[in-house]
Each structure stands twice: as C-alpha cells, then as structure tokens.
Motif scaffolding. Structure first.
Motif, PDB file in Angstrom:
ATOM      1  N   ALA A   9       0.701  -1.220   0.095  1.00 10.01           N
ATOM      2  CA  ALA A   9       0.142  -0.024   0.219  1.00 10.01           C
ATOM      3  C   ALA A   9       0.794   1.398  -0.068  1.00 10.01           C
ATOM      4  O   ALA A   9       0.518   2.167  -0.762  1.00 10.01           O
ATOM      5  CB  ALA A   9      -0.928  -0.061   1.160  1.00 10.01           C
ATOM      6  N   GLY A  10       2.037   1.343   0.791  1.00  9.35           N
ATOM      7  CA  GLY A  10       2.905   2.368   0.779  1.00  9.35           C
ATOM      8  C   GLY A  10       3.651   2.652  -0.687  1.00  9.35           C
ATOM      9  O   GLY A  10       3.421   3.746  -1.085  1.00  9.35           O
ATOM     10  N   ILE A  11       3.936   1.444  -1.348  1.00  9.17           N
ATOM     11  CA  ILE A  11       4.568   1.623  -2.511  1.00  9.17           C
ATOM     12  C   ILE A  11       3.598   2.045  -3.526  1.00  9.17           C
ATOM     13  O   ILE A  11       3.854   3.082  -4.432  1.00  9.17           O
ATOM     14  CB  ILE A  11       5.223   0.538  -3.114  1.00  9.17           C
ATOM     15  N   GLU A  12       2.244   1.745  -3.498  1.00  7.22           N
ATOM     16  CA  GLU A  12       1.255   2.134  -4.397  1.00  7.22           C
ATOM     17  C   GLU A  12       0.921   3.659  -4.260  1.00  7.22           C
ATOM     18  O   GLU A  12       0.687   4.437  -5.537  1.00  7.22           O
ATOM     19  CB  GLU A  12      -0.122   1.356  -3.955  1.00  7.22           C
ATOM     20  N   LYS A  13       0.985   4.222  -3.184  1.00  5.17           N
ATOM     21  CA  LYS A  13       1.045   5.689  -2.943  1.00  5.17           C
ATOM     22  C   LYS A  13       2.150   6.235  -3.495  1.00  5.17           C
ATOM     23  O   LYS A  13       2.023   7.476  -4.178  1.00  5.17           O
ATOM     24  CB  LYS A  13       1.042   6.104  -1.404  1.00  5.17           C
ATOM     25  N   ILE A  14       3.472   5.790  -3.531  1.00  2.92           N
ATOM     26  CA  ILE A  14       4.459   6.444  -4.245  1.00  2.92           C
ATOM     27  C   ILE A  14       4.365   6.370  -5.883  1.00  2.92           C
ATOM     28  O   ILE A  14       4.395   7.253  -6.289  1.00  2.92           O
ATOM     29  CB  ILE A  14       5.805   5.777  -3.948  1.00  2.92           C
ATOM     30  N   LEU A  15       3.698   5.389  -6.220  1.00  2.00           N
ATOM     31  CA  LEU A  15       3.682   5.177  -7.707  1.00  2.00           C
ATOM     32  C   LEU A  15       2.354   6.043  -8.138  1.00  2.00           C
ATOM     33  O   LEU A  15       2.610   6.703  -9.265  1.00  2.00           O
ATOM     34  CB  LEU A  15       3.105   3.766  -7.886  1.00  2.00           C
ATOM     35  N   HIS A  16       1.503   6.167  -7.239  1.00  2.00           N
ATOM     36  CA  HIS A  16       0.559   7.121  -7.750  1.00  2.00           C
ATOM     37  C   HIS A  16       1.054   8.692  -7.773  1.00  2.00           C
ATOM     38  O   HIS A  16       0.643   9.152  -8.708  1.00  2.00           O
ATOM     39  CB  HIS A  16      -0.701   7.281  -6.678  1.00  2.00           C
ATOM     40  N   LYS A  17       1.733   9.041  -7.067  1.00  2.00           N
ATOM     41  CA  LYS A  17       2.680  10.230  -7.113  1.00  2.00           C
ATOM     42  C   LYS A  17       3.273  10.354  -8.428  1.00  2.00           C
ATOM     43  O   LYS A  17       3.480  11.491  -8.938  1.00  2.00           O
ATOM     44  CB  LYS A  17       3.408  10.634  -6.004  1.00  2.00           C
ATOM     45  N   PHE A  18       4.317   9.319  -9.054  1.00  4.49           N
ATOM     46  CA  PHE A  18       4.819   9.393 -10.148  1.00  4.49           C
ATOM     47  C   PHE A  18       4.049   9.421 -11.174  1.00  4.49           C
ATOM     48  O   PHE A  18       4.315   9.948 -12.111  1.00  4.49           O
ATOM     49  CB  PHE A  18       5.701   8.164 -10.024  1.00  4.49           C
ATOM     50  N   ARG A  19       2.796   8.746 -11.058  1.00  3.94           N
ATOM     51  CA  ARG A  19       1.857   8.893 -12.365  1.00  3.94           C
ATOM     52  C   ARG A  19       1.151  10.520 -12.513  1.00  3.94           C
ATOM     53  O   ARG A  19       1.176  10.466 -13.645  1.00  3.94           O
ATOM     54  CB  ARG A  19       0.838   7.919 -11.947  1.00  3.94           C
ATOM     55  N   SER A  20       1.290  11.278 -11.540  1.00  2.54           N
ATOM     56  CA  SER A  20       0.424  12.441 -11.657  1.00  2.54           C
ATOM     57  C   SER A  20       1.747  13.572 -11.475  1.00  2.54           C
ATOM     58  O   SER A  20       1.145  14.672 -11.536  1.00  2.54           O
ATOM     59  CB  SER A  20      -0.411  12.479 -10.487  1.00  2.54           C
ATOM     60  N   THR A  21       2.859  12.942 -11.384  1.00  5.43           N
ATOM     61  CA  THR A  21       3.871  14.498 -11.263  1.00  5.43           C
ATOM     62  C   THR A  21       4.935  14.095 -12.555  1.00  5.43           C
ATOM     63  O   THR A  21       5.511  13.047 -12.707  1.00  5.43           O
ATOM     64  CB  THR A  21       4.491  14.325  -9.924  1.00  5.43           C
ATOM     65  N   GLN A  22       5.392  15.331 -13.008  1.00  6.26           N
ATOM     66  CA  GLN A  22       6.462  15.230 -13.912  1.00  6.26           C
ATOM     67  C   GLN A  22       7.823  15.287 -13.242  1.00  6.26           C
ATOM     68  O   GLN A  22       8.641  16.164 -13.173  1.00  6.26           O
ATOM     69  CB  GLN A  22       6.163  16.235 -14.844  1.00  6.26           C
ATOM     70  N   PHE A  23       8.284  14.109 -12.623  1.00  9.94           N
ATOM     71  CA  PHE A  23       9.480  14.053 -11.945  1.00  9.94           C
ATOM     72  C   PHE A  23      10.639  14.071 -12.972  1.00  9.94           C
ATOM     73  O   PHE A  23      10.522  13.324 -13.997  1.00  9.94           O
ATOM     74  CB  PHE A  23       9.719  12.964 -11.104  1.00  9.94           C
ATOM     75  N   ASP A  24      11.664  14.762 -12.802  1.00 15.04           N
ATOM     76  CA  ASP A  24      12.897  14.803 -13.846  1.00 15.04           C
ATOM     77  C   ASP A  24      13.848  13.573 -13.402  1.00 15.04           C
ATOM     78  O   ASP A  24      14.484  12.942 -14.171  1.00 15.04           O
ATOM     79  CB  ASP A  24      13.696  16.134 -13.786  1.00 15.04           C
ATOM     80  N   TYR A  25      13.973  13.448 -12.064  1.00 12.90           N
ATOM     81  CA  TYR A  25      14.962  12.692 -11.640  1.00 12.90           C
ATOM     82  C   TYR A  25      14.883  12.053 -10.232  1.00 12.90           C
ATOM     83  O   TYR A  25      13.947  12.776  -9.476  1.00 12.90           O
ATOM     84  CB  TYR A  25      16.301  12.984 -11.688  1.00 12.90           C
ATOM     85  N   ILE A  26      15.418  10.909  -9.718  1.00  8.02           N
ATOM     86  CA  ILE A  26      15.258  10.443  -8.433  1.00  8.02           C
ATOM     87  C   ILE A  26      16.648  10.576  -7.724  1.00  8.02           C
ATOM     88  O   ILE A  26      17.647  10.192  -8.194  1.00  8.02           O
ATOM     89  CB  ILE A  26      14.846   9.025  -8.641  1.00  8.02           C
ATOM     90  N   ASN A  27      16.737  11.038  -6.506  1.00 14.75           N
ATOM     91  CA  ASN A  27      17.845  10.904  -5.751  1.00 14.75           C
ATOM     92  C   ASN A  27      17.441  10.482  -4.376  1.00 14.75           C
ATOM     93  O   ASN A  27      16.766  10.831  -3.807  1.00 14.75           O
ATOM     94  CB  ASN A  27      18.387  12.367  -5.616  1.00 14.75           C
ATOM     95  N   GLY A  28      18.323   9.516  -3.828  1.00 11.28           N
ATOM     96  CA  GLY A  28      18.109   8.926  -2.407  1.00 11.28           C
ATOM     97  C   GLY A  28      18.820   7.796  -2.130  1.00 11.28           C
ATOM     98  O   GLY A  28      19.716   7.301  -2.939  1.00 11.28           O
TER      99      GLY A  28
END
Length: 438
Positions: free
Chosen positions: A177-196
């Motif tokens: 469920a936690g990762i699905e929330k993460i993926l939902h944000k990626f679907r709705s946001t134009q991220f350019d890069y991941i860092n972490g």
C-alpha cells in the motif's frame, strides 16, 4: 522558470555566483599543473588552520609542518566537543553553515562549513548533476531520504524541499500500500530525476518487478536515478535500470565534507578533485599505491571555518591506476571500516562479504525483500529478513554450507523473519553490524 534554488542560496548568504567563478578557475588548471595546484591548496589550508584554529593546532601538537603525511589523521572522535571550540578564529556559529551527520554509523556529529565553501560545494554538485541533464533550478527531484518525526522540523523540511524543487517520499513504509502511494505520485507528477538511499529505491524496484511495471512508463519525464549513502551492488543496479527504465548513477559522499565521487556518463567513478583531496592509507596510516585497498581519507580543501584535514570518513576503497591528479577514479568502494567480522580462526572478512553472499543465495525471486546481518558472538550471526514466506530448512542449510565453504566451518546462523527491518533515524538501512570487539 525562476531560478529559485540559486536565489535561496543567496538569501542564506551563500555566494553562488562567486562560487561558480571560483570553480571555473579551478577547472581551468590543466592536467599537467594540477598536482602542483593541489599541493599548494593543501598547504595553504593546513597552514591556515595551524595559525588560526586552536583546536587543530592542539591536535597536531605544533604550529607548522613539513610533510603532508606527518599531519594526523582526523577521526570523528576528535570532534566530540562543542562546535564553538572547533571553529577557526574569526568564525562563529551564526556566520557559518552548521549541520550534523545522520549518525547512521555512530553518534551524530555537528560540523560547520564557511559560507563560500558551502557555495562552492553546491556549484560543483550542480555541475556534476548537470552531466545528466539535471538543473537544480528547473528539474523536479523525487527524493528518497529520511526526515524528522518532529512536526515542526518536518514543516521546515517541507519548505526547504519546496525551495529546492524536490518532493520527499516517506521511506518508512514499503508495504504494498505504501509503494502504491509512491507510484500514484509518480503517475501524476512530472519528476525529472530520483535521488536518495539505495535500499529505499531498490524496494520500489522490487515491487515494480512483481507487478511487471516500468516506472518511466508511469512517469515519462523521468531521466535518471542517482543513488547515494548506501552500497549499490551490481545486481541491484541491473534491477533498478530495468524497472525504473532510466540510467542509474552511483554517488558517494559524506555530508560533513562533500560529494566524494560520482559516476560520469562513461561509467567511471570520478573522485571530486575540485574541492576535495582523497587519499587511501593502510592500517598504519601510510598512503598505499593506486590499485591497493585502504582506508579513505578526505581533505575539504576550501573549508577555512572548520578543519577536515586527512579526515577518515570510515570507509575502505581503492583508487584506480588510470586516474590522474585532476581526474582520480574510485575503482571500488568496499564498505565501512567498522563493519569487519572477526571469526574464531582469527580471520577478519569485511562484513559486506556476508551480505554479498547472502544476497546471491536469496536470489531474486521476490520472496525475500530485505535483510540485515548482525554478528552477535564470535561464531554466531543473526540474519533478519522480510519475506512473504519463511525460508525453508533446505534453503537455510544451503546458506550455511556456502558460508562454511567460503569462510570457515563451525559458524552458527540464526534466521529471523520480520515484518519490517529497523532503520536508523535518518532512514538508512545498516546492512551489516558486528557486536564483537576486534
């Protein structure tokens, strides 16, 4: 888009414009002269602190030096005193950048950088991230770092993230469920890069694999993933690149000093020789030839507020033979110096040896999601793991046999299945820990 990141640096007193000009002058030094240039910067820094920093003068025991290697190796234990006592004359806590380490490898340490130094570090980070099309003033970052549980500190962090053009994900819930929330944000946001943190992003990739998804299909604007703070293993890189759908870049650094190395687009782990000087030394503190393993020392060349000179960051590494003074190459990062196992025979394998073997033995079938290893006694190791199903006796026996063949027989292993693994307050996952004194 308005350059809000640059403006934020300037408003906080960090002269980013001047820093870029200084960085350009450093980069303009040719390869042939760079070794001499570094020697001048090293001596200038050390002489300054010996003259203007009573803390460093007391540590060295004199106010001058002849040979660089005669200067003492600085360790975290040397900084166990109030910051005000460690600052150079003319600097105060109100006039410098102050922060603290996460404490993932021990107690947190408060440190300082003078503001021109901090700006220069940022100018260089922005240049190196620019190799991958990342612009800190325009590119939106998907950030997988820790955060405080204190509500006010989190509010301040959210403001800082907004001004830094990044969105911070929680790294304390990697349930489906936690990762699905993460993926939902990626679907709705134009991220350019991941860092972490490596382990956090790997958890997302494992879920994507189980669901037969590629993150770039969900977020087409995504360009690159830059992992940091934890070891990146070859099979994890393969997993990440396949299921994130973008190149994966390995960064290595320490917050108290700087980014120490980052991969360039050719896949070479370029050491930061612009604002740092990196040495590899043996157990006696003597510099080893390129190609040989040793402890990593870092000198922050432009920090005049607080000395980090021949500072032991706590890792083992190897410099590549192909590197030069201007372009040193980190061939290998082996792991923490304090993460060494001690076996009954007296053998002392690096703790990451256990982790690497176990990772391969668990395979990549999706059952075991995460694990950590702890040496509790001279001959006993606990392996805590998160899995959909408990390991079978056959799987455990096979692991014990492989460990016995690779290390030595007669060792005991305790397998503990957990719902989740304990992370540090910063959110890092410490993959191997020894409770046995060396």
């Amino acid at each position: 888009m308005f350059p809000i990141f640059d403006l934020t640096l300037r408003l906080n007193g960090f002269p980013i414009g001047q820093a870029r000009q200084k960085l350009d002058s450093i980069l303009a030094v040719n390869d042939r002269d760079y070794e001499t240039f570094l020697e001048e910067k090293k001596r200038e820094l050390a002489h300054f602190h010996l003259k203007h920093n009573p803390f460093y003068q007391a540590l060295v025991g004199k106010d001058a030096f002849e040979n660089w290697e005669d200067l003492p190796i600085m360790r975290k234990i040397d900084f166990q005193r109030p910051l005000a006592e460690r600052l150079s004359n003319g600097y105060s806590e109100k006039k410098v950048f102050v922060n603290k380490t996460s404490g993932s490898s021990g107690d947190p340490m408060v440190f300082a950088k003078d503001k021109p130094c901090h700006a220069l570090i940022w100018a260089n980070i922005m240049r190196r991230f620019g190799w991958y099309g990342v612009d800190f003033n325009r590119s939106l970052q998907a950030r997988f770092y820790g955060q405080s549980m204190d509500w006010f500190a989190r509010l301040v962090l959210r403001l800082k993230d907004f001004l830094s053009h990044r969105y911070r994900f929680s790294i304390f819930d990697f349930s489906d469920a936690g990762i699905e929330k993460i993926l939902h944000k990626f679907r709705s946001t134009q991220f350019d890069y991941i860092n972490g943190y490596t382990s956090s992003i790997v958890q997302v990739a494992h879920y994507l694999k189980r669901k037969n998804l590629v993150l770039k299909d969900l977020c087409p604007s995504l360009r690159v993933c830059i992992v940091t703070s934890e070891m990146l293993f070859d099979d994890d890189r393969i997993l990440l690149e396949q299921y994130l759908g973008v190149p994966v870049v390995n960064e290595y650094g320490a917050s108290e000093v700087d980014v120490i190395a980052i991969e360039n687009p050719d896949g070479r782990w370029l050491v930061n020789a612009e604002t740092c000087f990196v040495e590899i030394v043996d157990e006696n503190g003597k510099v080893v030839p390129k190609g040989q393993q040793g402890r990593i020392l870092v000198t922050s060349l432009y920090n005049f507020a607080h000395p980090f000179i021949r500072y032991e960051v706590g890792d083992y590494g190897v410099l590549d033979l192909s590197g030069t003074a201007k372009h040193p190459v980190l061939q290998k990062l082996i792991g923490r110096t304090n993460d060494v196992a001690v076996l009954p025979s007296g053998k002392k394998p690096a703790g990451m040896t256990f982790y690497s073997i176990t990772k391969k033995l668990f395979g990549d079938e999706g059952n075991v999601k995460e694990f950590v290893i702890t040496q509790t006694q001279l001959d006993t190791f606990e392996i805590e793991y998160v899995a959909d199903q408990a390991l079978s006796e056959a799987e455990k026996n096979n692991m014990e046999k492989v460990f016995g063949d690779f290390l030595e027989p007669g060792l005991h292993y305790i397998f503990i299945r957990r719902d989740g693994l304990q992370r540090s307050k910063s959110g890092k996952l410490k993959q191997f820990t020894s409770r046995v004194s060396s």
